[in-house]
Design a protein around this motif. Structure first.
Motif, PDB file in Angstrom:
ATOM      1  N   LEU A 120       0.838  -1.192   0.000  1.00 58.23           N
ATOM      2  CA  LEU A 120       0.000   0.000   0.000  1.00 58.23           C
ATOM      3  C   LEU A 120       0.879   1.250   0.000  1.00 58.23           C
ATOM      4  N   ALA A 121       0.347   2.321  -0.554  1.00 61.85           N
ATOM      5  CA  ALA A 121       1.051   3.605  -0.568  1.00 61.85           C
ATOM      6  C   ALA A 121       0.804   4.334   0.747  1.00 61.85           C
ATOM      7  N   VAL A 122       1.835   4.974   1.265  1.00 63.69           N
ATOM      8  CA  VAL A 122       1.753   5.709   2.526  1.00 63.69           C
ATOM      9  C   VAL A 122       2.294   7.112   2.296  1.00 63.69           C
ATOM     10  N   THR A 123       1.530   8.120   2.699  1.00 62.63           N
ATOM     11  CA  THR A 123       1.979   9.510   2.623  1.00 62.63           C
ATOM     12  C   THR A 123       1.820  10.154   3.993  1.00 62.63           C
ATOM     13  N   THR A 124       2.567  11.210   4.226  1.00 62.36           N
ATOM     14  CA  THR A 124       2.500  11.909   5.498  1.00 62.36           C
ATOM     15  C   THR A 124       2.615  13.403   5.274  1.00 62.36           C
ATOM     16  N   GLU A 125       1.947  14.174   6.131  1.00 60.52           N
ATOM     17  CA  GLU A 125       1.988  15.637   6.017  1.00 60.52           C
ATOM     18  C   GLU A 125       3.383  16.179   6.287  1.00 60.52           C
ATOM     19  N   ALA A 126       4.165  15.438   7.089  1.00 58.59           N
ATOM     20  CA  ALA A 126       5.505  15.919   7.424  1.00 58.59           C
ATOM     21  C   ALA A 126       6.438  15.891   6.219  1.00 58.59           C
ATOM     22  N   LEU A 127       6.190  14.997   5.267  1.00 59.80           N
ATOM     23  CA  LEU A 127       7.034  14.875   4.081  1.00 59.80           C
ATOM     24  C   LEU A 127       6.135  14.928   2.853  1.00 59.80           C
ATOM     25  N   ARG A 128       5.610  16.092   2.604  1.00 58.20           N
ATOM     26  CA  ARG A 128       4.697  16.254   1.475  1.00 58.20           C
ATOM     27  C   ARG A 128       5.428  16.033   0.153  1.00 58.20           C
ATOM     28  N   GLY A 129       4.719  15.409  -0.769  1.00 62.16           N
ATOM     29  CA  GLY A 129       5.299  15.142  -2.075  1.00 62.16           C
ATOM     30  C   GLY A 129       6.034  13.827  -2.160  1.00 62.16           C
ATOM     31  N   ARG A 130       6.264  13.164  -1.027  1.00 66.68           N
ATOM     32  CA  ARG A 130       6.941  11.868  -1.027  1.00 66.68           C
ATOM     33  C   ARG A 130       5.947  10.766  -0.719  1.00 66.68           C
ATOM     34  N   GLN A 131       6.116   9.658  -1.378  1.00 66.80           N
ATOM     35  CA  GLN A 131       5.240   8.515  -1.175  1.00 66.80           C
ATOM     36  C   GLN A 131       6.086   7.301  -0.805  1.00 66.80           C
ATOM     37  N   PHE A 132       5.654   6.588   0.223  1.00 69.13           N
ATOM     38  CA  PHE A 132       6.365   5.410   0.688  1.00 69.13           C
ATOM     39  C   PHE A 132       5.505   4.175   0.403  1.00 69.13           C
ATOM     40  N   ARG A 133       6.178   3.038   0.286  1.00 67.64           N
ATOM     41  CA  ARG A 133       5.472   1.792   0.058  1.00 67.64           C
ATOM     42  C   ARG A 133       5.572   0.931   1.297  1.00 67.64           C
ATOM     43  N   GLY A 134       4.431   0.456   1.762  1.00 65.47           N
ATOM     44  CA  GLY A 134       4.393  -0.413   2.921  1.00 65.47           C
ATOM     45  C   GLY A 134       3.735  -1.729   2.572  1.00 65.47           C
ATOM     46  N   GLN A 135       4.001  -2.733   3.396  1.00 62.94           N
ATOM     47  CA  GLN A 135       3.436  -4.068   3.172  1.00 62.94           C
ATOM     48  C   GLN A 135       2.591  -4.469   4.374  1.00 62.94           C
ATOM     49  N   VAL A 136       1.433  -5.006   4.114  1.00 66.09           N
ATOM     50  CA  VAL A 136       0.542  -5.457   5.180  1.00 66.09           C
ATOM     51  C   VAL A 136       1.165  -6.692   5.821  1.00 66.09           C
ATOM     52  N   THR A 137       1.563  -6.586   7.083  1.00 64.53           N
ATOM     53  CA  THR A 137       2.220  -7.686   7.779  1.00 64.53           C
ATOM     54  C   THR A 137       1.358  -8.311   8.859  1.00 64.53           C
ATOM     55  N   ALA A 138       0.280  -7.648   9.250  1.00 63.05           N
ATOM     56  CA  ALA A 138      -0.584  -8.211  10.294  1.00 63.05           C
ATOM     57  C   ALA A 138      -1.975  -7.620  10.165  1.00 63.05           C
ATOM     58  N   ILE A 139      -2.978  -8.444  10.451  1.00 61.53           N
ATOM     59  CA  ILE A 139      -4.377  -8.020  10.491  1.00 61.53           C
ATOM     60  C   ILE A 139      -4.947  -8.474  11.823  1.00 61.53           C
ATOM     61  N   SER A 140      -5.450  -7.533  12.609  1.00 59.35           N
ATOM     62  CA  SER A 140      -5.970  -7.867  13.930  1.00 59.35           C
ATOM     63  C   SER A 140      -7.166  -8.814  13.805  1.00 59.35           C
ATOM     64  N   PRO A 141      -7.219  -9.836  14.661  1.00 64.31           N
ATOM     65  CA  PRO A 141      -8.349 -10.771  14.595  1.00 64.31           C
ATOM     66  C   PRO A 141      -9.647 -10.204  15.156  1.00 64.31           C
ATOM     67  N   SER A 142      -9.570  -9.068  15.841  1.00 67.24           N
ATOM     68  CA  SER A 142     -10.767  -8.473  16.433  1.00 67.24           C
ATOM     69  C   SER A 142     -10.825  -6.998  16.104  1.00 67.24           C
ATOM     70  N   ALA A 143     -12.037  -6.459  16.152  1.00 65.26           N
ATOM     71  CA  ALA A 143     -12.240  -5.044  15.856  1.00 65.26           C
ATOM     72  C   ALA A 143     -11.842  -4.188  17.047  1.00 65.26           C
ATOM     73  N   ASP A 144     -11.482  -2.943  16.771  1.00 70.66           N
ATOM     74  CA  ASP A 144     -11.145  -1.985  17.814  1.00 70.66           C
ATOM     75  C   ASP A 144     -12.431  -1.579  18.532  1.00 70.66           C
ATOM     76  N   PRO A 145     -12.551  -1.833  19.851  1.00 69.27           N
ATOM     77  CA  PRO A 145     -13.796  -1.487  20.552  1.00 69.27           C
ATOM     78  C   PRO A 145     -14.058   0.011  20.619  1.00 69.27           C
ATOM     79  N   LYS A 146     -13.018   0.842  20.382  1.00 70.42           N
ATOM     80  CA  LYS A 146     -13.188   2.287  20.441  1.00 70.42           C
ATOM     81  C   LYS A 146     -13.728   2.859  19.137  1.00 70.42           C
ATOM     82  N   SER A 147     -13.680   2.063  18.082  1.00 71.45           N
ATOM     83  CA  SER A 147     -14.120   2.559  16.787  1.00 71.45           C
ATOM     84  C   SER A 147     -15.599   2.281  16.561  1.00 71.45           C
TER      85      SER A 147
END
Length: 266
Positions: free
Chosen positions: A239-266
């Motif tokens: 997936l592509a990752v961008t941040t406000e701190a480094l505008r104009g730059r795009q980083f590539r990340g890889q999904v390494t984990a998926i939580s088995p449960s939903a966030d109760p706060k969401s």
């Protein structure tokens, strides 16, 4: 025309003219604003580019509460040079290299324990050497029928006991040496110091947290998605990752984990 012929006295004329003038001085009517032009188009289905954006938190890949393994009085904290050129204790915001000694407790107590254990081990090894010589002699005498079976068994028992004592005291030396090494609290990896929780002179115990460290050389991005989108994300996706701190730059990340449960706060 004579106004008196209609029953109006001549003196009433100025008042009549004044009334007519006052009626003419009333506020003028404001014109209505022109209508605002509106362009009407038929509704169409939205054709997007297929991107779905989510807000995320960027966190250190590794986060550790660095605790002491050996207790005692704290005698040393790593000194670094401040912006004013003066030496000061390391604190939050400082970077440290892997293996750097961040703090140290008093070593004299552990050095004494190591010396005592080493002395006991030396005596035990000397006793083992003597017991081994006695056993060799007893074995030769027993083979020549010059020693009774009871005396031979006693020599064997003394050798076994001496060997056990030597092994036990050797383990004590090893433990004392490790305890002495553990008086130094070292950074397990190159890290950013988030917080220092001790001061020189503090009495710390085994398990007391001295520093909070974070590995910022590698980071992880944590974000939540709806259950409807979960089926479109799988381990290994990039997936592509961008941040406000480094505008104009795009980083590539890889999904390494998926939580088995939903966030109760969401």
């Amino acid at each position: 025309m004579n106004l008196t012929d209609y029953g109006f006295p001549v003196t009433a004329l100025p008042w009549l003219l004044l009334a007519l003038l006052c009626i003419g001085c009333g506020p003028a009517e404001k014109p209505e604003p022109p209508p605002i032009p509106v362009v009407v188009s038929p509704a169409e289905a939205y054709q997007g580019n297929g991107e779905v954006r989510y807000s995320a938190n960027i966190q250190p890949y590794a986060h550790v509460e660095l605790a002491f393994k050996s207790g005692g009085y704290l005698t040393h904290i790593l000194q670094v040079k401040g912006v004013d050129g003066k030496r000061r204790n390391v604190h939050g915001g400082d970077y440290v290299k892997r293996g750097t000694v961040l703090a140290q407790v008093r070593q004299s107590d552990y050095e004494a324990k190591l010396a005592q254990a080493a002395g006991l081990n030396a005596a035990a090894r000397a006793a083992l050497e003597k017991a081994n010589l006695d056993l060799v002699r007893a074995r030769n005498l027993y083979a020549a029928n010059s020693l009774t079976k009871s005396d031979y068994d006693k020599a064997m028992a003394r050798y076994g006991e001496a060997m056990g004592t030597a092994a036990s005291t050797g383990a004590q030396v090893k433990e004392a040496r490790i305890a002495l090494q553990d008086t130094k609290l070292k950074a397990p990896f190159a890290a950013l110091v988030l917080k220092r929780k001790v001061e020189v002179g503090d009495l710390v115990n085994a398990g007391t947290v001295g520093f909070t460290l974070a590995n910022t050389e590698e980071v992880k991005v944590v974000f939540g998605i709806s259950d409807l989108m979960l089926k479109h994300v799988k381990l290994g996706d990039r997936l592509a990752v961008t941040t406000e701190a480094l505008r104009g730059r795009q980083f590539r990340g890889q999904v390494t984990a998926i939580s088995p449960s939903a966030d109760p706060k969401s």
